[in-house]
Design a protein around this motif. Structure first.
Motif, PDB file in Angstrom:
ATOM      1  N   ALA A  98       0.822  -1.217   0.000  1.00 52.69           N
ATOM      2  CA  ALA A  98       0.000   0.000   0.000  1.00 52.69           C
ATOM      3  C   ALA A  98       0.856   1.267   0.000  1.00 52.69           C
ATOM      4  CB  ALA A  98      -0.917  -0.005   1.213  1.00 52.69           C
ATOM      5  N   GLU A  99       0.376   2.285  -0.704  1.00 57.13           N
ATOM      6  CA  GLU A  99       1.031   3.595  -0.743  1.00 57.13           C
ATOM      7  C   GLU A  99      -0.047   4.658  -0.552  1.00 57.13           C
ATOM      8  OE1 GLU A  99       4.170   4.351  -1.065  1.00 57.13           O
ATOM      9  OE2 GLU A  99       5.053   2.427  -1.643  1.00 57.13           O
ATOM     10  N   PRO A 100       0.348   5.868  -0.067  1.00 59.92           N
ATOM     11  CA  PRO A 100      -0.651   6.933   0.079  1.00 59.92           C
ATOM     12  C   PRO A 100      -1.366   7.187  -1.246  1.00 59.92           C
ATOM     13  CG  PRO A 100       1.410   7.578   1.113  1.00 59.92           C
ATOM     14  CD  PRO A 100       1.677   6.296   0.382  1.00 59.92           C
ATOM     15  N   GLY A 101      -2.668   7.418  -1.159  1.00 55.79           N
ATOM     16  CA  GLY A 101      -3.464   7.683  -2.358  1.00 55.79           C
ATOM     17  C   GLY A 101      -4.211   6.461  -2.847  1.00 55.79           C
ATOM     18  N   GLN A 102      -3.764   5.274  -2.446  1.00 55.47           N
ATOM     19  CA  GLN A 102      -4.436   4.057  -2.907  1.00 55.47           C
ATOM     20  C   GLN A 102      -5.630   3.732  -2.011  1.00 55.47           C
ATOM     21  OE1 GLN A 102      -0.864   1.418  -3.238  1.00 55.47           O
ATOM     22  NE2 GLN A 102      -1.622   1.176  -5.330  1.00 55.47           N
ATOM     23  N   PHE A 103      -6.470   2.798  -2.461  1.00 53.83           N
ATOM     24  CA  PHE A 103      -7.644   2.454  -1.669  1.00 53.83           C
ATOM     25  C   PHE A 103      -7.802   0.936  -1.576  1.00 53.83           C
ATOM     26  CE2 PHE A 103      -9.069   2.748  -6.047  1.00 53.83           C
ATOM     27  CZ  PHE A 103     -10.013   1.741  -6.192  1.00 53.83           C
ATOM     28  N   ILE A 104      -8.706   0.532  -0.714  1.00 55.60           N
ATOM     29  CA  ILE A 104      -9.033  -0.890  -0.567  1.00 55.60           C
ATOM     30  C   ILE A 104     -10.541  -1.022  -0.756  1.00 55.60           C
ATOM     31  CG2 ILE A 104      -7.121  -1.421   1.017  1.00 55.60           C
ATOM     32  CD1 ILE A 104     -10.574  -1.214   2.438  1.00 55.60           C
ATOM     33  N   ILE A 105     -11.006  -2.242  -0.985  1.00 59.46           N
ATOM     34  CA  ILE A 105     -12.444  -2.494  -0.974  1.00 59.46           C
ATOM     35  C   ILE A 105     -12.699  -3.570   0.069  1.00 59.46           C
ATOM     36  CG2 ILE A 105     -14.321  -3.618  -2.286  1.00 59.46           C
ATOM     37  CD1 ILE A 105     -13.623  -1.901  -4.633  1.00 59.46           C
ATOM     38  N   LEU A 106     -13.719  -3.369   0.882  1.00 58.53           N
ATOM     39  CA  LEU A 106     -14.022  -4.383   1.887  1.00 58.53           C
ATOM     40  C   LEU A 106     -15.492  -4.763   1.860  1.00 58.53           C
ATOM     41  CD1 LEU A 106     -15.671  -3.126   4.542  1.00 58.53           C
ATOM     42  CD2 LEU A 106     -13.446  -2.121   5.021  1.00 58.53           C
ATOM     43  N   ARG A 107     -15.748  -5.965   2.364  1.00 55.98           N
ATOM     44  CA  ARG A 107     -17.123  -6.386   2.641  1.00 55.98           C
ATOM     45  C   ARG A 107     -17.143  -6.812   4.093  1.00 55.98           C
ATOM     46  NH1 ARG A 107     -20.262 -10.559  -0.480  1.00 55.98           N
ATOM     47  NH2 ARG A 107     -18.566 -11.881   0.258  1.00 55.98           N
ATOM     48  N   VAL A 108     -18.098  -6.332   4.838  1.00 53.08           N
ATOM     49  CA  VAL A 108     -18.135  -6.640   6.264  1.00 53.08           C
ATOM     50  C   VAL A 108     -18.529  -8.100   6.471  1.00 53.08           C
ATOM     51  CG1 VAL A 108     -19.126  -6.042   8.493  1.00 53.08           C
ATOM     52  CG2 VAL A 108     -18.751  -4.259   6.777  1.00 53.08           C
TER      53      VAL A 108
ATOM     54  N   ASN B 282     -19.115  -0.569  11.785  1.00 52.47           N
ATOM     55  CA  ASN B 282     -18.886   0.065  13.077  1.00 52.47           C
ATOM     56  C   ASN B 282     -19.377  -0.787  14.253  1.00 52.47           C
ATOM     57  OD1 ASN B 282     -17.772   2.363  14.395  1.00 52.47           O
ATOM     58  ND2 ASN B 282     -19.871   2.952  14.967  1.00 52.47           N
ATOM     59  N   THR B 283     -20.223  -1.792  13.979  1.00 58.85           N
ATOM     60  CA  THR B 283     -20.656  -2.687  15.072  1.00 58.85           C
ATOM     61  C   THR B 283     -19.570  -3.689  15.424  1.00 58.85           C
ATOM     62  OG1 THR B 283     -21.589  -4.332  13.581  1.00 58.85           O
ATOM     63  CG2 THR B 283     -23.101  -2.622  14.371  1.00 58.85           C
ATOM     64  N   LYS B 284     -18.570  -3.828  14.542  1.00 57.24           N
ATOM     65  CA  LYS B 284     -17.494  -4.795  14.791  1.00 57.24           C
ATOM     66  C   LYS B 284     -16.538  -4.246  15.846  1.00 57.24           C
ATOM     67  CE  LYS B 284     -18.849  -7.711  11.714  1.00 57.24           C
ATOM     68  NZ  LYS B 284     -19.291  -9.049  12.082  1.00 57.24           N
ATOM     69  N   LYS B 285     -16.017  -5.183  16.659  1.00 54.81           N
ATOM     70  CA  LYS B 285     -15.134  -4.786  17.745  1.00 54.81           C
ATOM     71  C   LYS B 285     -13.717  -5.286  17.488  1.00 54.81           C
ATOM     72  CE  LYS B 285     -17.821  -6.946  20.720  1.00 54.81           C
ATOM     73  NZ  LYS B 285     -19.070  -7.250  20.013  1.00 54.81           N
ATOM     74  N   GLU B 286     -12.789  -4.820  18.270  1.00 56.09           N
ATOM     75  CA  GLU B 286     -11.422  -5.342  18.193  1.00 56.09           C
ATOM     76  C   GLU B 286     -11.462  -6.851  18.351  1.00 56.09           C
ATOM     77  OE1 GLU B 286      -8.902  -1.583  20.013  1.00 56.09           O
ATOM     78  OE2 GLU B 286      -8.680  -3.543  20.962  1.00 56.09           O
ATOM     79  N   GLY B 287     -10.729  -7.542  17.490  1.00 56.52           N
ATOM     80  CA  GLY B 287     -10.713  -9.001  17.571  1.00 56.52           C
ATOM     81  C   GLY B 287     -11.728  -9.655  16.658  1.00 56.52           C
ATOM     82  N   ASP B 288     -12.724  -8.892  16.211  1.00 64.98           N
ATOM     83  CA  ASP B 288     -13.694  -9.424  15.238  1.00 64.98           C
ATOM     84  C   ASP B 288     -13.053  -9.499  13.850  1.00 64.98           C
ATOM     85  OD1 ASP B 288     -15.557  -9.532  17.213  1.00 64.98           O
ATOM     86  OD2 ASP B 288     -16.749  -7.811  16.528  1.00 64.98           O
ATOM     87  N   PHE B 289     -13.768 -10.159  12.953  1.00 72.49           N
ATOM     88  CA  PHE B 289     -13.263 -10.307  11.586  1.00 72.49           C
ATOM     89  C   PHE B 289     -14.245  -9.712  10.581  1.00 72.49           C
ATOM     90  CE2 PHE B 289     -11.099 -13.470  14.042  1.00 72.49           C
ATOM     91  CZ  PHE B 289      -9.858 -13.633  13.434  1.00 72.49           C
TER      92      PHE B 289
END
Lengths: 279, 461
Positions: free
Chosen positions: A28-38, A74-81
């Motif tokens: 990763a470098e500044p300016g790049q993005f990711i795509i996620l699915r919760v 935002n409902t996900k907590k530390e340790g969640d996936f």
């Protein structure tokens, strides 16, 4: 599955997460993005990389809680996936060779402007940061920005912190007071990027904006992220997300980003009620 | 005695006015009795003209003979020798231009329903077989396959069967490529694709999703990291647009985006998290399978009027005959010899109408097809609230731009040897749409197969 290693609330509507994704962190470098699915039936949402730690394999994302997908995230907590996390996508910002730069961030866009400012600072450039928020409660990354900036202006719409006014007011002042910039880099709401670009055009200062349109795959397949730049159709996912602010058709971009507004509003309301019920 | 009926056994299907409101599979498949009856129409020709029409050279008369005798599993084994994805091909191959076009029975009547029989055999196997494929003894060689569409899956399957350790890298969150994001559920149920992929996994193929090669890893890094060869089957790329005014209005989609929302992201289902607009009047520009798929999806999403706008005549439609027929039955309106000139906005910046001109066919062009030209004073307007551009794609630039020495044609297609799939770089092979531009599933599979053979020859000497 990708682990949420750290979660931090930056303000009531903005959350920061560090996600374990070593392969992405490595490139990763500044300016790049990711795509996620919760989750497995989730929407694919693009988020710009806010920071990365190659050694620990972590990628930082900062998101505003605006729709059903970000509410769920935002409902996900530390340790969640979370189910999916793909990147780095898009082209990295071209920062080398710049000697003096004004970095302008607006709202949650500051999360993306910060790594750019940081990288410029590391490369030895003079960095003037102008960051704008609606009010005092929404300010994020103030310390971080000030640590990498040679000069800094904080603007709020209501004057509850910093100076009252828009980022364009502060930028104009900096330019008028004799600062000559190699480039102005603007990241924030499309309307803000439009007006900063209009301002810098008057002074003939090269201006780069980071576009974040609706997209699905993010790899150059669906064409949903197209925008008009210099009269030509470009794809933000492979040609961008950084573009010349003096060439972008911002009005079209704003119109295109509103396609699903009614759907998003409905999904947002439903999700709010749903999670209210859970809590 | 062969069955001398001049006609194919018809394919049982959902009624047109029922199926155009649901996403369940249109064709329901032959029963055992119908399959045997159809198989008996095959004359078992010695010179097997049908095989010459098959890009993967399935032993067609041999498998059909087994079907005629009721040995369905044996028939499956014969198909499997040549094809990795029979349940898929039986559904999506343009048989009328391939095997069935060469069938002797087609001279005085209809050809044998080879595609329908292939589908029957594959479905029968999937329903009755309990055996999972056995993982072969590893031979110690590693191959990376980029893309999990038909080219990649075929290449991976053929190599894995011979003991190669194969890793497939997929950019999306789900494997299958165009089989899952492009071709709709009603034409190719996703459970069938998943079953084929599970079969490959049982053979030992590893599938890594969320891996965009050219970004997270380069091809050179794959080669440095222990892969003996790489096959690029990354598929079609950026959607093409016409370059007419109004193409960036809200409500203009590429077929890729529209189909991806509907198929991969399941936007057609109630409660789906990915949105799609349920438009009332839709124009789909183009005449290929993708155009038919988009039009039929739009209809199923509730559109009252769906138009196919195509600049040539019916004879030149590139889509499979069956898809065109199905589309017409479902009420899709064909505006042939018609070309869009502009998309007009409504007061909110959404699509309001599409301006078109009528075309007529002139002299044949380089492709041998008669070149369409504009009829004078033929402008007319169709009121629509959505336009879907199904004009093909240009190759994705990601791999080319990150692989030094990988040569491409002017239009961006990767240059690969037709006999081997070898690119301008040693140990790097390519096939499918990334090489040819938008083509068919079976051609991509043929290319995956060719490359797998070449990789084995080159590695093992």
């Amino acid at each position: 599955m990708y682990k949420i290693v750290k979660k931090e609330v930056l303000n009531p509507t903005v959350t920061k997460m560090e996600i374990l994704a070593p392969a992405v962190a490595k490139k990763a470098e500044p300016g790049q993005f990711i795509i996620l699915r919760v989750s497995d039936d989730g929407e694919r949402i693009p988020l710009t990389v806010a920071d990365y730690d190659r050694e620990k394999g972590l990628v930082t994302i900062i998101f505003q809680i605006v729709g059903a997908a970000t509410i769920e995230l935002n409902t996900k907590k530390e340790g969640d996936f979370i189910a999916d996390f793909v990147g780095p996508l898009g082209k990295a910002s071209e920062l080398s060779g710049l000697k003096k730069v004004a970095v302008v961030g607006g709202g949650v866009g500051c999360a993306i402007a910060y790594p750019v400012a940081k990288k410029l600072h590391e490369l030895g450039a003079t960095v003037h940061s102008v960051v704008g928020f609606r009010n005092r409660d929404l300010i994020i990354l103030e310390k971080e920005f000030s640590a990498v900036s040679d000069e800094m202006a904080i603007m709020t719409d209501d004057g509850s912190y910093g100076e009252k006014g828009l980022v364009t007011d502060a930028l104009k002042k900096l330019i008028e007071s004799g600062n000559s910039y190699d480039e102005v880099i603007v990241i924030g709401p499309v309307i803000m990027m439009k007006f900063v670009s209009l301002l810098t055009k008057e002074y003939g200062i090269k201006t780069i904006v980071s576009m974040n349109p609706i997209m699905i795959d993010g790899t150059g397949m669906c064409g949903g992220c197209r925008l008009t730049v210099g009269g030509k159709t470009k794809f933000a996912c492979v040609d961008g997300p950084d573009f010349d602010g003096h060439e972008v058709d911002f009005d079209e971009a704003m119109r295109r980003s509103s396609i699903y507004k009614p759907f998003e509003k409905k999904a947002y309301d439903e999700a709010c009620n749903l999670f209210k019920g859970v809590e | 005695m062969p069955n001398m009926s001049p006609n194919k056994n018809p394919m049982p299907s959902q009624a047109a006015d029922v199926r155009n409101k649901n996403f369940s599979e249109v064709a329901l498949g032959y029963s055992e009795e119908t399959a045997i009856d159809e198989a008996k129409r095959c004359l078992n020709c010695k010179n097997m003209p049908c095989v010459s029409g098959c890009p993967v050279k399935i032993h067609i008369p041999a498998f059909i003979k087994e079907v005629a005798e009721g040995n369905f599993e044996k028939a499956y084994e014969i198909i499997s020798e040549s094809s990795s994805l029979p349940a898929v091909c039986g559904r999506v191959c343009p048989q009328e231009r391939q095997c069935e076009s060469k069938c002797v029975r087609g001279i005085k009547g209809e050809s044998v329903g080879i595609g329908r029989l292939e589908r029957f055999v594959a479905d029968w196997h999937n329903e009755h077989s309990t055996e999972t494929p056995k993982k072969p003894q590893p031979n110690g060689y590693k191959v990376a396959v980029i893309g999990s569409g038909p080219a990649g899956l075929t290449c991976a399957g053929d190599l894995a069967k011979k003991g190669y350790e194969v890793t497939v890298f997929e950019a999306l969150h789900l494997a299958g490529g165009v089989l899952v994001y492009g071709i709709p559920e009603f034409r190719l149920p996703k459970a069938i694709v998943q079953k084929e992929i599970d079969g490959l996994k049982a053979l030992g193929v590893k599938i890594e999703t969320n891996m965009v090669i050219g970004k997270v890893l380069s091809i050179d890094e794959l080669l440095e990291n222990g892969f003996d060869a790489v096959f690029i089957g990354s598929g079609a790329g950026l959607p093409k647009f016409m370059g007419i005014p109004g193409e960036n209005l809200n409500g203009v989609y590429s077929a890729n985006e529209f189909l991806t929302r509907v198929n991969l992201m399941k936007a057609y289902k109630a409660g789906a998290k990915t949105p799609i607009k349920h438009n009332k009047k839709v124009a789909v520009v183009g005449g290929g399978n993708v155009a038919m798929d988009a039009a039929r999806c739009a209809k199923r999403l509730g559109a009252e009027e769906v138009y196919i706008v195509y600049r040539r005549s019916e004879a030149e439609l590139p889509a499979r005959a069956e898809e065109v027929e199905h589309a017409k039955e479902e009420g899709i309106i064909f505006k042939l010899l018609t070309n869009p000139t502009e998309i007009i906005a409504d007061e909110n910046g959404f699509v309001g109408a599409i301006n078109c001109v009528e075309m007529e066919l002139g002299e044949p062009d380089e492709s041998g097809r008669r070149r369409p030209k504009v009829k004078e004073n033929s402008e007319f307007t169709i009121d629509v609230d959505c336009v879907i551009m199904a004009l093909g794609t240009s190759p994705n630039p990601l791999i080319k731009s990150t692989t030094k020495g990988l040569e491409t044609k002017d239009w961006g297609g990767i240059i690969a040897d037709e006999e081997t799939g070898l690119t301008s770089r040693a140990r790097i092979y390519a096939g499918g749409d990334a090489v040819t531009g938008a083509a068919t599933v079976i051609l991509a599979m043929g290319a995956g197969k060719t490359a797998a053979e070449a990789i084995m020859r080159d590695i093992e000497g």
